[in-house]
Scaffold this motif. Structure first.
Motif, PDB file in Angstrom:
ATOM      1  N   MET A  54       7.268  -0.846   6.389  1.00 50.63           N
ATOM      2  CA  MET A  54       5.918  -0.661   7.013  1.00 50.63           C
ATOM      3  C   MET A  54       4.989  -1.711   6.275  1.00 50.63           C
ATOM      4  O   MET A  54       5.145  -2.130   5.114  1.00 50.63           O
ATOM      5  N   LEU A  55       3.722  -2.211   7.300  1.00 53.90           N
ATOM      6  CA  LEU A  55       3.150  -3.356   6.881  1.00 53.90           C
ATOM      7  C   LEU A  55       2.112  -2.886   6.404  1.00 53.90           C
ATOM      8  O   LEU A  55       1.216  -2.347   7.138  1.00 53.90           O
ATOM      9  N   LEU A  56       1.522  -3.077   5.114  1.00 55.87           N
ATOM     10  CA  LEU A  56       0.231  -2.873   4.499  1.00 55.87           C
ATOM     11  C   LEU A  56      -0.363  -4.176   3.808  1.00 55.87           C
ATOM     12  O   LEU A  56       0.264  -4.759   3.329  1.00 55.87           O
ATOM     13  N   PRO A  57      -1.655  -4.042   3.960  1.00 52.53           N
ATOM     14  CA  PRO A  57      -2.439  -5.419   3.405  1.00 52.53           C
ATOM     15  C   PRO A  57      -2.053  -5.377   1.879  1.00 52.53           C
ATOM     16  O   PRO A  57      -1.816  -6.644   1.527  1.00 52.53           O
ATOM     17  N   GLN A  58      -2.141  -4.400   1.152  1.00 55.23           N
ATOM     18  CA  GLN A  58      -1.790  -4.473  -0.196  1.00 55.23           C
ATOM     19  C   GLN A  58      -0.248  -4.679  -0.703  1.00 55.23           C
ATOM     20  O   GLN A  58      -0.387  -5.301  -1.584  1.00 55.23           O
ATOM     21  N   GLU A  59       0.539  -4.380   0.417  1.00 62.12           N
ATOM     22  CA  GLU A  59       1.925  -4.764   0.007  1.00 62.12           C
ATOM     23  C   GLU A  59       2.108  -6.365   0.275  1.00 62.12           C
ATOM     24  O   GLU A  59       2.952  -6.985  -0.484  1.00 62.12           O
ATOM     25  N   ILE A  60       1.533  -6.953   1.365  1.00 63.75           N
ATOM     26  CA  ILE A  60       1.538  -8.465   1.509  1.00 63.75           C
ATOM     27  C   ILE A  60       0.875  -9.162   0.182  1.00 63.75           C
ATOM     28  O   ILE A  60       1.473  -9.950  -0.210  1.00 63.75           O
ATOM     29  N   ILE A  61      -0.139  -8.603  -0.375  1.00 65.78           N
ATOM     30  CA  ILE A  61      -1.071  -9.091  -1.561  1.00 65.78           C
ATOM     31  C   ILE A  61      -0.051  -9.139  -2.604  1.00 65.78           C
ATOM     32  O   ILE A  61       0.168 -10.038  -3.102  1.00 65.78           O
ATOM     33  N   ARG A  62       0.733  -7.840  -2.535  1.00 65.07           N
ATOM     34  CA  ARG A  62       1.604  -7.639  -3.902  1.00 65.07           C
ATOM     35  C   ARG A  62       2.652  -8.604  -3.804  1.00 65.07           C
ATOM     36  O   ARG A  62       3.224  -9.134  -4.825  1.00 65.07           O
ATOM     37  N   ALA A  63       3.290  -8.937  -2.664  1.00 63.35           N
ATOM     38  CA  ALA A  63       4.381  -9.966  -2.501  1.00 63.35           C
ATOM     39  C   ALA A  63       3.991 -11.214  -2.950  1.00 63.35           C
ATOM     40  O   ALA A  63       4.609 -11.640  -3.799  1.00 63.35           O
TER      41      ALA A  63
END
Length: 440
Positions: free
Chosen positions: A1-10
């Motif tokens: 699942m795509l979430l802005p915070q997960e993209i930032i974390r990556a």
């Protein structure tokens, strides 16, 4: 699942982002689903962790497609443009667009305003009474088709994701990230539907990339990303350790550009950079077969008056006076108080704090320290001395045009302090440091 915070974390953790993640994040930037604080965190993560070339290409293309991408199906010639990373006294675009149009190019130039110590092409054109920097898209396209060049501002439909991200980068100390600069510049430029692009990357104490090493890294990034995005692009690294021309300001640079086009006076540095970039535009777009062929066409366009005619036609089509070139001094007026600036001692100009020369124009009201500020187009500097130039005790190193005596004196003191003199001859640096050709 795509979430802005997960993209930032990556990205924070140094991982590479794929196209799907970047596309999702940029869609959220455009729709408002991604918050200002998330954009700030993303920008900071990229600032520290960087981006691989495939990530930069994806970021550029997604930002470009966040808005309208212009189409030019019925143009009789190649669509080509130029972009500079900005500096002091850089009026190249004013002559370059009409010059390339006179050689058969079609130049839909979407230009910017000045910010900080750097001047903006749009502010220079707004020194012309009636000039409309925001025509409708239909009108813009028609003028480019009819005349070959139109120089206008960025509309809300062009790369809106960039507009939002840039505003946040500006206040979060994340502007000087090469991947973000690359995507910001190219998303706007490629939205104009270009067939090719000539980049001017500045280096020196008046540029954002002050060292040659940083300028080269940015130039390499822009050339690689633009070419991978399908737009043949070269980058010329040019010197900004002194003002490029003889004037700094808005009306002052517009008058210098008109003098250049008519042949009344051409500053050698300004001429060298203008011709180098114009040559690249002709070669990249197939309008010239060799450097010699390009120079021959460009010199003919200048000497025959064809470039001046294109400039006049563009100004009139965008609402300016038809006889601007003939009556430039009547329309483009300078501030009433004129004061000479003298060096602290006679000798040779050894060093110029170029950024401070630009800031002296800002202090007069000719620039802005934040985007919403109004600009006084009539103030500025003329007759700027060059590195290596010999100056006598009674010879000014600049003339200041200001609204009041007090403002003139303050600016004169700033300009005087920006110039260091030597009693020994000084060799000026090269104007052009390097050329990065398109990557295949």
């Amino acid at each position: 699942m795509l979430l802005p915070q997960e993209i930032i974390r990556a990205k924070r953790n140094g991982l590479e982002l794929n196209r799907e993640q970047i596309a999702f994040f940029i869609k959220g930037v455009t729709s408002g689903a991604v918050t200002d604080s998330q954009i700030a965190a993303f920008a900071m993560a990229v600032y520290f962790q960087g981006m691989e070339m495939h990530e930069r290409v994806a970021l550029t293309e997604e930002m470009m497609h966040s808005g309208n991408v212009l189409q030019w199906h019925d143009m009789p010639g190649p669509i080509v443009d130029k972009h500079s990373t900005g500096g002091v006294s850089d009026s190249v675009s004013l002559m370059l667009g009409p010059l390339v149009a006179a050689c058969g190019g079609y130049v839909p130039m979407i230009a910017g305003r000045g910010l900080g110590h750097t001047g903006g092409t749009l502010d220079k054109f707004e020194s012309i009474p009636g000039y409309n920097i925001m025509p409708s898209e239909t009108s813009f396209k028609q003028i480019v088709k009819d005349i070959g060049v139109a120089i206008i501002g960025q509309t809300d439909e062009i790369a809106p994701a960039d507009k939002r991200i840039y505003g946040i980068r500006d206040v979060t100390a994340t502007v000087d990230s090469i991947p973000m600069i690359t995507a910001s510049i190219l998303s706007k430029k490629l939205s104009a539907g270009l067939g090719s692009l000539a980049m001017d990357v500045k280096t020196g104490n008046g540029a954002f990339m002050s060292t040659l090493e940083d300028a080269r890294l940015l130039a390499e990034s822009i050339v690689a990303v633009a070419n991978q995005a399908g737009v043949p692009t070269s980058a010329t690294i040019t010197d900004m350790s002194q003002p490029l021309g003889s004037t700094a300001g808005n009306a002052t640079e517009m008058l210098e550009a008109i003098d250049y086009l008519t042949g009344k006076y051409r500053n050698p540095r300004l001429h060298e950079v203008t011709m180098a970039l114009a040559e690249q535009m002709l070669l990249l777009s197939g309008l010239a077969t060799s450097k010699q062929d390009a120079l021959s066409k460009l010199n003919h366009a200048l000497d025959s008056g064809a470039a001046t005619e294109k400039f006049s036609a563009m100004v009139h089509a965008l609402g300016g006076p038809a006889d601007l070139v003939e009556k430039a001094g009547d329309y483009v007026q300078l501030a009433p108080v004129c004061k000479p600036v003298f060096a602290t001692t006679a000798g040779y100009v050894q060093h110029i704090e170029t950024r401070n020369v630009g800031l002296a124009v800002v202090s007069l009201g000719g620039g802005r320290t934040e985007p919403s500020q109004k600009v006084d187009h009539a103030v500025g500097l003329t007759e700027l001395a060059s590195l290596g130039q010999q100056i006598s005790a009674d010879q000014p190193i600049a003339m200041v045009y200001a609204r009041t005596e007090a403002e003139a004196e303050a600016a004169a003191a700033s300009v005087q302090a920006a110039f260091s003199m030597s009693d020994q001859p000084v060799e000026a640096p090269p104007i052009i440091h390097a050329l990065l050709e398109p990557t295949k």
